[in-house]
Design an enzyme around this catalytic site. Structure first.
Site, PDB file in Angstrom:
ATOM      1  N   SER A 235      48.529  36.301  41.675  1.00 57.39           N
ATOM      2  CA  SER A 235      47.778  36.764  40.516  1.00 57.39           C
ATOM      3  C   SER A 235      47.999  38.262  40.325  1.00 57.39           C
ATOM      4  O   SER A 235      47.868  39.044  41.264  1.00 57.39           O
ATOM      5  CB  SER A 235      46.280  36.510  40.710  1.00 57.39           C
ATOM      6  OG  SER A 235      45.552  37.229  39.727  1.00 57.39           O
ATOM      7  N   HIS A 237      46.037  40.117  38.962  1.00 58.76           N
ATOM      8  CA  HIS A 237      44.758  40.821  39.116  1.00 58.76           C
ATOM      9  C   HIS A 237      44.660  41.509  40.478  1.00 58.76           C
ATOM     10  O   HIS A 237      43.936  42.482  40.630  1.00 58.76           O
ATOM     11  CB  HIS A 237      43.588  39.860  38.899  1.00 58.76           C
ATOM     12  CG  HIS A 237      43.428  39.467  37.458  1.00 58.76           C
ATOM     13  ND1 HIS A 237      42.696  40.212  36.567  1.00 58.76           N
ATOM     14  CD2 HIS A 237      43.939  38.436  36.755  1.00 58.76           C
ATOM     15  CE1 HIS A 237      42.748  39.643  35.367  1.00 58.76           C
ATOM     16  NE2 HIS A 237      43.504  38.558  35.453  1.00 58.76           N
ATOM     17  N   GLU A 293      48.542  33.824  27.499  1.00 61.85           N
ATOM     18  CA  GLU A 293      47.184  34.342  27.690  1.00 61.85           C
ATOM     19  C   GLU A 293      47.026  35.601  26.857  1.00 61.85           C
ATOM     20  O   GLU A 293      47.295  36.697  27.346  1.00 61.85           O
ATOM     21  CB  GLU A 293      46.938  34.670  29.181  1.00 61.85           C
ATOM     22  CG  GLU A 293      46.920  33.458  30.094  1.00 61.85           C
ATOM     23  CD  GLU A 293      46.439  33.783  31.514  1.00 61.85           C
ATOM     24  OE1 GLU A 293      46.216  34.979  31.811  1.00 61.85           O
ATOM     25  OE2 GLU A 293      46.293  32.838  32.309  1.00 61.85           O
TER      26      GLU A 293
HETATM   27 ZN   LIG Z   1      44.112  37.563  33.695  1.00 66.69          ZN
END
Ligand SMILES: [Zn+2]
Length: 320
Positions: A235, A237, A293
């Site tokens: 990820s 993030h 996204e």
């Molecule tokens: Zn995200």
């Protein structure tokens, strides 16, 4: 090297290919390459034909306090994929820790630090997809995706709380980003406000452990979610350079409809001037490994963000 080693060969096609690069690409070892090819230094010639010894994953079950050549083979394969481990043939807590990290990528298999048939199969799928740990996680242009993973222990060194409106009030680690990205986001949000658009931040930094929990829960709810959800280490993030944003006009949801809101459209146009790209685009799913996204922003710096956006590239394509 064990007796199961296959010996394929590879033709060096790019000048300056180094042994290190070959080693990381093929999960082999520098020593193994040198021995089998009678090499005396680490720089390869153009059009040199190299034999690549590829060790195969050991059969059987191994856990803490086991020792021996099979453990050593396992460790050497893990090291060649970027895991930080000493190849000493002793299955200690560090080896068990790496096995735990790998198991967390494959729910619902048991996360117990024991290497057995299921873990072997999972590890083999990583090898088959050329998975590798990234070497420089603090690099602003670090590429993190399904095949380029962050080490579990990586925490960005300069996380700060981003002072923009979030969809919740209380402190949470996900209010953090790396300093440079945080400053740029604050400027982006205040410019949005001047344009009467109200962006809301939803989620920034996320640790490996937190991502492991989210991934395990997603897989439990629906195994098909694996296609959309990031395994731990995969990820963006965790880099501290990514953040999910939404708006009142999209009910603060992270959904495809955000792209059509005034905020979503303004972001797609304006974020690059502040160093951010919309990381996952429609039509690029097979390159990025993730569905589109429109809410996921990734900081790369202004110059790179503008090139990527103007040329319609993904970060993967830009870095190639
Ligand atoms: Zn995200």
């Amino acid at each position: 090297m064990n007796s199961n080693s296959q010996v394929p060969s590879v033709n060096i096609s790019q000048q300056g290919d180094s042994l290190d690069e070959i080693v990381s690409k093929f999960a082999t070892s520098v020593d193994g390459l040198k021995t089998i090819n009678n090499l005396t230094n680490d720089i390869l010639d153009l059009d040199q034909l190299l034999q690549i010894p590829i060790p195969t994953l050991p059969d059987g079950a191994y856990s803490k306090s086991n020792t021996g050549p099979a453990v050593k083979t396992l460790q050497s394969i893990l090291v060649s994929y970027g895991f930080n481990l000493s190849v000493d043939g002793i299955y200690g807590s560090k080896t068990a820790g790496v096995i735990i990290q790998l198991q967390q990528k494959f729910p619902p298999i048991k996360v117990d630090g024991i290497y057995g048939p299921q873990t072997k199969a999972s590890l083999q799928t990583l090898i088959d997809t050329h998975f590798h740990l990234v070497a420089h996680p603090t690099d602003k242009l670090v590429l993190v995706n399904r095949v380029n993973g962050l080490p579990a222990e990586y925490v960005p060194p300069d996380l700060v709380v981003v002072t923009v409106p979030f969809t919740f009030q209380e402190y949470d680690p996900k209010k953090q980003m790396r300093k440079e990205a945080a400053l740029a986001l604050e400027q982006l949000f205040s410019t949005a406000k001047q344009n009467n658009l109200s962006l809301m931040a939803v989620s920034g930094y996320r640790s490996y452990e937190r991502q492991a929990q989210i991934y395990a829960r997603n897989i439990q709810i629906s195994p098909t979610k694996a296609q959309f959800s990031a395994p731990p280490g995969s990820s963006e993030h965790q880099t501290g350079l990514a953040i999910d944003v939404s708006s009142a006009s999209n009910n603060y949801q992270l959904s495809q409809s955000f792209a059509a809101t005034p905020e979503g459209q303004w972001l797609a146009q304006t974020a690059p001037a502040f160093g951010y790209i919309i990381r996952y685009q429609v039509g690029k799913e097979t390159i990025t490994g993730y569905q589109a996204e429109p809410w996921h922003l990734r900081y790369v710096g202004i110059g790179v963000a503008q090139i990527i956006t103007q040329q319609g590239l993904t970060l993967e394509e830009y870095l190639q």
